[in-house]
Structure formats: C-alpha cells, structure tokens
Design an enzyme around this catalytic site. Structure first.
Site, PDB file in Angstrom:
ATOM      1  CG  ASP A   1      -8.544  -4.485  -2.654  1.00  0.00           C
ATOM      2  OD1 ASP A   1      -9.739  -4.271  -2.372  1.00  0.00           O
ATOM      3  OD2 ASP A   1      -7.823  -3.663  -3.217  1.00  0.00           O
TER       4      ASP A   1
ATOM      5  CG  HIS B   1      -2.081   0.918   1.056  1.00  0.00           C
ATOM      6  ND1 HIS B   1      -2.004   2.269   1.302  1.00  0.00           N
ATOM      7  CD2 HIS B   1      -3.337   0.678   0.612  1.00  0.00           C
ATOM      8  CE1 HIS B   1      -3.165   2.809   1.039  1.00  0.00           C
ATOM      9  NE2 HIS B   1      -3.999   1.884   0.615  1.00  0.00           N
TER      10      HIS B   1
HETATM   11  N1  CMC Z   1       4.132  -7.685  -4.865  1.00  0.00           N
HETATM   12  C1  CMC Z   1       5.472  -7.636  -5.042  1.00  0.00           C
HETATM   13  N2  CMC Z   1       6.220  -6.537  -4.896  1.00  0.00           N
HETATM   14  C2  CMC Z   1       5.580  -5.405  -4.538  1.00  0.00           C
HETATM   15  C3  CMC Z   1       4.187  -5.377  -4.331  1.00  0.00           C
HETATM   16  C4  CMC Z   1       3.465  -6.565  -4.499  1.00  0.00           C
HETATM   17  N3  CMC Z   1       2.131  -6.595  -4.317  1.00  0.00           N
HETATM   18  N4  CMC Z   1       3.816  -4.118  -3.997  1.00  0.00           N
HETATM   19  C5  CMC Z   1       4.939  -3.392  -4.003  1.00  0.00           C
HETATM   20  N5  CMC Z   1       6.016  -4.170  -4.322  1.00  0.00           N
HETATM   21  C6  CMC Z   1       7.425  -3.748  -4.354  1.00  0.00           C
HETATM   22  C7  CMC Z   1       7.743  -2.935  -5.600  1.00  0.00           C
HETATM   23  O1  CMC Z   1       8.176  -3.754  -6.654  1.00  0.00           O
HETATM   24  C8  CMC Z   1       8.822  -2.012  -5.086  1.00  0.00           C
HETATM   25  O2  CMC Z   1      10.005  -2.764  -4.992  1.00  0.00           O
HETATM   26  P1  CMC Z   1      11.456  -2.042  -5.273  1.00  0.00           P
HETATM   27  O3  CMC Z   1      11.583  -1.017  -4.184  1.00  0.00           O
HETATM   28  O4  CMC Z   1      12.449  -3.146  -5.164  1.00  0.00           O
HETATM   29  O5  CMC Z   1      11.371  -1.452  -6.637  1.00  0.00           O
HETATM   30  C9  CMC Z   1       8.382  -1.710  -3.648  1.00  0.00           C
HETATM   31  O6  CMC Z   1       7.613  -2.857  -3.251  1.00  0.00           O
HETATM   32  C10 CMC Z   1       7.549  -0.447  -3.494  1.00  0.00           C
HETATM   33  O7  CMC Z   1       6.428  -0.566  -4.382  1.00  0.00           O
HETATM   34  P2  CMC Z   1       5.802   0.638  -5.215  1.00  0.00           P
HETATM   35  O8  CMC Z   1       5.193   0.098  -6.451  1.00  0.00           O
HETATM   36  O9  CMC Z   1       6.823   1.735  -5.351  1.00  0.00           O
HETATM   37  O10 CMC Z   1       4.709   1.136  -4.209  1.00  0.00           O
HETATM   38  P3  CMC Z   1       3.475   2.069  -4.553  1.00  0.00           P
HETATM   39  O11 CMC Z   1       3.173   2.801  -3.312  1.00  0.00           O
HETATM   40  O12 CMC Z   1       3.742   2.883  -5.785  1.00  0.00           O
HETATM   41  O13 CMC Z   1       2.314   1.040  -4.947  1.00  0.00           O
HETATM   42  C11 CMC Z   1       0.513  -0.496  -4.715  1.00  0.00           C
HETATM   43  C12 CMC Z   1       1.328   0.634  -4.046  1.00  0.00           C
HETATM   44  C13 CMC Z   1      -0.703  -0.783  -3.844  1.00  0.00           C
HETATM   45  C14 CMC Z   1       0.017  -0.021  -6.084  1.00  0.00           C
HETATM   46  C15 CMC Z   1       1.423  -1.745  -4.853  1.00  0.00           C
HETATM   47  O14 CMC Z   1       1.831  -2.192  -3.579  1.00  0.00           O
HETATM   48  C16 CMC Z   1       0.753  -2.884  -5.638  1.00  0.00           C
HETATM   49  O15 CMC Z   1       0.826  -2.898  -6.853  1.00  0.00           O
HETATM   50  N6  CMC Z   1       0.037  -3.827  -4.918  1.00  0.00           N
HETATM   51  C17 CMC Z   1      -0.705  -4.860  -5.587  1.00  0.00           C
HETATM   52  C18 CMC Z   1      -2.058  -4.301  -6.033  1.00  0.00           C
HETATM   53  C19 CMC Z   1      -3.008  -4.095  -4.865  1.00  0.00           C
HETATM   54  O16 CMC Z   1      -3.154  -4.958  -3.994  1.00  0.00           O
HETATM   55  N7  CMC Z   1      -3.723  -2.945  -4.877  1.00  0.00           N
HETATM   56  C20 CMC Z   1      -4.708  -2.625  -3.869  1.00  0.00           C
HETATM   57  C21 CMC Z   1      -4.312  -1.441  -3.038  1.00  0.00           C
HETATM   58  S1  CMC Z   1      -5.329  -1.296  -1.552  1.00  0.00           S
HETATM   59  C22 CMC Z   1      -6.862  -0.826  -2.106  1.00  0.00           C
HETATM   60  C23 CMC Z   1      -6.922   0.571  -2.510  1.00  0.00           C
HETATM   61  O17 CMC Z   1      -6.770   1.461  -1.643  1.00  0.00           O
HETATM   62  O18 CMC Z   1      -7.106   0.817  -3.711  1.00  0.00           O
END
Ligand code: CMC
Length: 427
Positions: A362, A305
């Site tokens: 989720d 998140h």
């Molecule tokens: N699986 C594997 N690696 C992950 C995941 C995951 N679900 N989420 C983040 N990472 C890694 C990402 O690759 C990055 O690694 P590195 O630092 O080595 O490059 C690090 O963790 C930080 O991730 P980010 O993408 O920079 O984080 P963000 O804040 O931009 O994205 C997120 C947040 C929710 C989009 C992301 O965690 C994700 O894609 N999760 C899966 C989709 C999901 O469950 N979404 C629902 C969110 S909660 C409901 C809502 O509020 O909408």
C-alpha cells in the site's frame, strides 16, 4: 517426517508433522482435543494454518510471492489480469482457446442489471465507495437465484465470471454516485482495465480515451493485488463460504474485511498521511518519532506486514511502476519524493530495522492511483477489484474440498463463572 511429541505433565502424545510442497512444516493438531481435551490458543493465527492451499505461495522471510507456482515478477511482466484470474481460479494457465472463451464471457457480462442502478440512489452522496461496493455485491445475489448453489460447479463458474465482469462496473458507478455524475455504461469493445477507466472518467458529454500506458499499469497493479494466501479478506470469504453461503455473500464479506485501515484501507491512509506530512512542512522525521512512540496510537501507514519480515515484493515492483507511470502521465507529485525520503529514513531507523518493518504493497500504490486521477476513497476499491480473483480462487478451493468443514474456532473463556440472577431491586 517424524511426529512431534507433546508432553502435558506426565502424559505425552504424538502429533503428526505435515510438510508443504516448499518444505514448510506444520504440526497437525486436529485430533488434539478429541484425544486430550486440550485446545490451542493462538491470537490472530500467527502460528496457525486453517487450511491446506495450492493457490499462492508466500515466503515472508525471503520476499517471495507466487500464484500457482508462477512468480509475480513474471506474471506482472508477461501476463494480463484476466489471464491471472483464470490461472488463480482454474489452477493452470489457459491455452489460447480457453483464454479467448474466458475473456469473451467476461466481456459479455459487464452490464449490471438495470434495476440495480436504483440501489445507488438510496446511498447518501458522501457514502464511502467500499460500503456501496460491498452492498451492491451482496445485492447481486438477489438477481441470480438460479445460480446461487455454491455446490453446483456450473453455478459457481458463472457466478465467478459475473463477479469478475461486473465488479468494475459497480465500482465505477459507486464513484459516479459520489460525485453526482451520470453512470457510464460498459463498452465491451474495450479491454478490461480500459473499460473500467472509461466508466470512471468519461462523461456522457465528453468521452475520455484511457491511455494504453495507464491501462497497462492498472492491469499490472491488479495482478500484484490478485491473491495473497490466507489474508484477512480471503479468510473472511472462506469463513463465510464454509457455511455454504452463496459466493456473492462470501465475496461481499471479503470486501468488508478489506475495507479496514489495517488491511486494504491502508492505501488511502498512506496518501492522506503523506499529504498531512507535506502540509506540516514535509519533515518526515517528526512523524517517524510519533510512529515509534508507544503512547501515540499513530503508525506509519504502508509499513509493516504480518508475514513479510524482509521486503514486500509487491512494493518493490510498484515503486518501479510508480516512477514510470508518473513520468508517462507527466505528473510531478511531491508526495512521491516525500514517500521515498520517508522510506529511506524509516529503513535507517533502529526501531524499524529491529522490528523488520518494510514498506508494504500500500505504500506506493496510492501515489500511482492518484496520478491516474482516482480520488483517495477509491483506492481500496481498486484493491478489491484486484483481489477478487484471489477471493474466488480461495472460495472455490474451499467449497470443492471434500474435507472442508464449517469454520468454528474455539475460545479460551475468561468470563464470569455461573452466578445467580440478581433481581432488579438488588442491583
Ligand atoms: N508503524 C509503527 N510501528 C509499527 C508499525 C507501523 N506501521 N507496524 C508495526 N509496528 C510495530 C508494533 O507497534 C509492534 O511493536 P512492539 O513489538 O514494540 O510492540 C511491532 O511493530 C509488531 O507489530 P504488530 O502490530 O504486532 O504486527 P502485526 O503483524 O500484528 O500487524 C500490520 C501487521 C500490517 C497490521 C501492522 O504492521 C500495521 O498496522 N501497519 C500499518 C497499516 C498497514 O500498512 N497495513 C497494510 C498491510 S499490507 C496490505 C494488506 O495485505 O492488507
């Protein structure tokens, strides 16, 4: 509070630091460009507040979520979704008379205009219900031309109540269209969630009576989704609304924003991922390995998140409810066991620990929705019904703020500098 000092070469400027009601601090850079010609660059708004807001407090480090000061744990246990909707929109808990009046107006506006039935006829049978929900919400504006002025508080109020009342009807009809079943009309003697469940699962030839336990669990799930401060979809609602578009258009934008797999669409993807894992022999470790592989675009859906770097308090509550609901319904879904195993393995893995990736809202919600009988395509629609009060509260806060401005981000231009047009025969 001391100002912040920004040094740009020889020049320094003072920037005011503002403090929020929970002690958080922000550097106010609103005069930066006019005084220095500089802008700030913050991809994805990781360090930027677009607005002040008194609706929802979220502390991602400590896993705290409060609506208007009330913890979601308290609200989930003691309140109802409609009371929470009132609280979010008007800012205070209603007294008995206010709640009665609110519930009564919602109850009396559940019917959608009969002509709107035909809207669904034009969608293909396999249309995604989120797409139909957004289109129908947008279309609602065409039926209420007298109540579209976003600056008129009476119109805003009636439009907000119409949306809360009618979204479940539209959602259920989108589902009925996708399974080629006749639409079921609302029954106003039923409570909000029971009415929705009835429109979803009854048939003209066979009425199903929603179980009170299932209705209550769905009501709690809606409460847990009701607001989440400046998330993508609420920001979309505020962004579109800041141009003074009507509230139906603004909410429709929020529904579209919610539909993406990185936002609300994740709940559908979690269950699809768990199903695929089961079909693959139920070995969660190989999927965790894939999620960690930077050359593989796969991510563990329902994990991570932007704001929560501890646990997502909604996920904790939903996990508890998932067990209770499955016991009540008597379903023994192997996906729940697999989800718990996956959670345990991921939380013990260095990659997830280091990046503070915990299960989010989720992760468990889809499992409950499935146990209740909802198909996966409806999961994000349920999120939308739950999030609607938050969108409306955020929209109202924005539109009634005398300092509100049209939202217009700046950019760091990286394109070509000026060049002469090249005639076709010279390209
Ligand atoms: N699986 C594997 N690696 C992950 C995941 C995951 N679900 N989420 C983040 N990472 C890694 C990402 O690759 C990055 O690694 P590195 O630092 O080595 O490059 C690090 O963790 C930080 O991730 P980010 O993408 O920079 O984080 P963000 O804040 O931009 O994205 C997120 C947040 C929710 C989009 C992301 O965690 C994700 O894609 N999760 C899966 C989709 C999901 O469950 N979404 C629902 C969110 S909660 C409901 C809502 O509020 O909408």
């Amino acid at each position: 509070m001391d100002d912040a000092t920004l040094a740009i070469g020889e020049e320094t400027i003072e920037l005011p630091v503002v403090e929020d009601s929970e002690g958080g601090r922000a550097v106010d850079i609103s005069a930066l460009r006019s005084t220095t010609g500089l802008i700030t660059y913050d991809k994805g708004y990781g360090s930027t507040a677009e607005t002040e807001s008194a609706v929802t407090y979220l502390n991602g480090e400590e896993g705290i979520l409060r609506y208007r000061g009330y913890s979601i744990e308290d609200l989930a246990e003691k309140s109802t979704f409609l009371e929470v909707s009132y609280l979010l929109y008007y800012g205070t808990l209603p007294n008995a008379a206010q709640l009665e009046d609110y519930v009564e107006t919602i109850r009396r506006h559940t019917l959608v205009r009969e002509d709107m039935r035909h809207l669904f006829d034009v969608f293909p049978a396999d249309a995604h219900p989120m797409q139909m929900l957004a289109s129908a919400t947008s279309a609602m504006a065409t039926y209420y031309p007298d109540a579209l002025d976003p600056l008129d508080p009476v119109s805003a109020d009636i439009s907000a109540r119409r949306l809360i009342a009618k979204l479940p009807t539209i959602a259920a009809w989108a589902f009925k269209h996708s399974v080629s079943q006749p639409f079921i009309y609302p029954r106003n003697e039923l409570e909000y969630t029971a009415n929705f469940l009835n429109m979803m699962f009854s048939l003209p030839v066979e009425q199903t009576t929603p179980s009170p336990a299932v209705s209550k669990a769905l009501d709690v799930l809606f409460i847990l989704h009701a607001d989440h401060s400046q998330n993508l979809s609420s920001s979309a609602v505020r962004l579109v609304g800041s141009g003074q578009a009507n509230v139906f258009s603004s909410v429709s934008a929020g529904i579209h924003a919610l539909s993406g797999p990185l936002h609300g669409g994740a709940n559908q993807q979690v269950v699809e991922m768990l199903d695929a894992m089961l079909a693959d022999g139920g070995n969660s470790d190989s999927w965790i390995t894939r999620a960690k592989d930077k050359d593989d675009p796969f991510r563990l859906m329902g994990f991570g998140h932007r704001v929560y770097k501890n646990f997502d308090p909604r996920a904790r509550l939903i996990k508890k409810y998932a067990r209770d609901v499955l016991d009540e319904i008597g379903t023994d879904d192997p996906v729940l066991e697999l989800a718990m195993e996956l959670e345990q393995h991921a939380l013990a893995d260095e990659y997830f620990v280091e990046r503070k990736l915990y299960p989010n809202v989720d992760f468990y919600s889809g499992i409950i929705y499935r146990a209740m009988g909802f198909p996966a395509e409806m999961f994000t629609v349920l999120f939308a019904i739950g999030r609607l009060p938050g969108w409306l509260a955020q929209w109202r806060e924005m539109i009634t703020d005398p300092n509100s401005r049209i939202q217009r981000p700046r950019q760091v231009y990286t394109g070509a500098t000026e060049r002469p047009y090249i005639a076709m025969d010279q390209r």
